[in-house]
Design a protein around this motif. Sequence first.
Motif, short mmCIF file in Angstrom:
data_model
loop_
_atom_site.label_atom_id
_atom_site.label_comp_id
_atom_site.label_asym_id
_atom_site.label_seq_id
_atom_site.Cartn_x
_atom_site.Cartn_y
_atom_site.Cartn_z
N HIS A 338 0.85 -1.18 0.00
CA HIS A 338 0.00 0.00 0.00
C HIS A 338 0.89 1.23 0.00
N GLY A 339 0.62 2.15 -0.92
CA GLY A 339 1.41 3.38 -0.96
C GLY A 339 2.76 3.15 -1.62
N LEU A 340 3.76 3.86 -1.12
CA LEU A 340 5.06 3.90 -1.78
C LEU A 340 6.09 2.99 -1.15
N GLY A 341 5.70 2.20 -0.15
CA GLY A 341 6.68 1.31 0.44
C GLY A 341 6.19 0.49 1.62
N SER A 342 4.88 0.55 1.90
CA SER A 342 4.32 -0.14 3.07
C SER A 342 3.67 -1.46 2.65
N ILE A 343 4.17 -2.56 3.17
CA ILE A 343 3.60 -3.88 2.88
C ILE A 343 2.93 -4.41 4.14
N TYR A 344 1.70 -4.91 3.95
CA TYR A 344 0.93 -5.47 5.05
C TYR A 344 0.65 -6.93 4.81
N VAL A 345 0.88 -7.75 5.84
CA VAL A 345 0.40 -9.12 5.81
C VAL A 345 -1.10 -9.06 6.11
N ASN A 346 -1.89 -9.73 5.30
CA ASN A 346 -3.35 -9.67 5.41
C ASN A 346 -3.82 -10.61 6.52
N ASP A 347 -3.56 -10.18 7.77
CA ASP A 347 -3.85 -11.05 8.91
C ASP A 347 -5.26 -10.85 9.44
N VAL A 356 -4.52 -14.67 7.07
CA VAL A 356 -3.35 -15.18 7.77
C VAL A 356 -3.62 -15.15 9.27
N ALA A 357 -3.57 -16.33 9.89
CA ALA A 357 -3.76 -16.42 11.33
C ALA A 357 -2.56 -15.80 12.05
N PRO A 358 -2.78 -15.20 13.23
CA PRO A 358 -1.67 -14.58 13.97
C PRO A 358 -0.48 -15.52 14.16
N ALA A 359 -0.76 -16.81 14.37
CA ALA A 359 0.33 -17.76 14.59
C ALA A 359 1.19 -17.98 13.35
#
Length: 524
Positions: A338-347, A356-359
């Motif tokens: 998202h944006g110019l450099g932010s990656i998120y794990v879709n937890d 993605v489960a927290p574990a």
Amino acid sequence: MVTDTSSRALILGLDGIPWNLIEKWAETGDLPNFARLITEGASGPLESSKPANTPVAWPSIATGTWPDRHGIYEFMKVAGNYTQRPYTRNDIREPTLWEMLTPAVVANLPMTYPPAPIDGKLVTGMMTPSLSARFASPKSLEAQIKREIPDYQIELKWHEYDGRKSEFRSALTKLVETRRKLMRLLMADDEWRLFFFVYVAPDRLQHLIWDETVILAHYQLLDEILGEVMAYATERDATLFVVSDHGFGPIERVVSVNRLLVEEGFLVPKSQAGTRGVLSTLGITKPRVLDALARIGLTEHRLVHALPAELVTAAARQIPGAHELHDVDHSQTTAFLHGLGSIYVNDTERFEKGVVAPADKARVKTHLMGVLEQLTDPETGERVLTVYDGATLNARDPDGPDIVVTANEGYHIEPTLSPHIIADSPVAEAYHRPEGIFLAWGPDIEAGVSVHDATVVDVAPTVLHAAGEPVASAADGRVLTEIFTAESTHAVETREYTRSQATGVVEEDYRDVEDRLRGLGYLE
């Protein structure tokens, strides 16, 4: 009238100026006022934020803190339901320089919209919707600007001048001229201890035109303005600081991280079924729709004002395109940029359609970081990304991005779902680099000092110390004590400052922010 003139600080912000060009042209005599600052004061490179981007770096300069304290990571903030809204000054969690050193005059600083009442005067900068929205405080200042500088403008969409570079240079000159008029208008006010004024024009120029002859001519105009600022600072016994939020350098290629995530199985685009499938088959895509509407005078700006927000969002999600959020099937996606450099794990804890489960999050993140680090340009074999673990880089904020990526020299990260992972840059000739500028000059600054290892978070502590004020106890940066004369050296004191309450109404026409960011080249 301010009587303690020795405690004044004046900051001239020059968006996107790289140290290597200032150093080179100061040595050749092409920038005499910059050369004078280097000879008579302290100077050196200024390391930017990670990523080295405007919305992150300027708040770091203003607060002396990194984003996991001040709270700004991008231009847009992503929510748990995969919608986004612009970050505003209301999102900044730490006190700013103009709350710590008052009275203050602040103008054109990015991420200061909406304007909040301050002890002094404020003119908002980049991300202000338009001059029809509130852009100054007090309101009487806004009326004065409209009256005395009727052609004043906040921004220039360089991305829209592709193929019209001569016209662009004329428009850029006008932008600087109106900004200089504003600077002079504000200089008439002597009721300040902090004067903080920013010119964004060099950033806009360098994105579209990376030609050193053209850039030097622009820097010589800035050098002339610097001379005027130096004279003004001298008359008031103020310590002058000249800083940039990041540097600049040429690029040849763009990197679609989201396309890499598609090809590696982390991200799944929306299915071209149902309405989207029919539209796609007919060749109806968002770029084509917007181009067709523009030909009959219906710009994206006009559409978002004429139609309900819900309808605009629904259309964005149904018409096929390459949007980083609207065109992703999050119910099957493991991670996204998202944006110019932010990656998120879709937890599942952060996002409503998380998979993605927290574990499992740590395992997914480790795998993904390895994929990102191994990405190479097939034409050169060079690695193109530098990868940071968000939990380490922004350790104090659990809501920060999980991974932060920056582009290596010669490359630029684009957020969209482009057809290719790496491709030639379509418009931009240059983009941000980590090394900006820091110069200090005044009665208490040691002459000829070379500054090493300075970062954007060192600016606020150093400015406060120069003005005889304690440094914020929450500051991540340090006072650059090496720049001060022995006679003026004193112990660094700290205190806890209070952030003012989030105030100021975000105008409804702020909904078209994506259109404006696209015009600035931050969205393709």
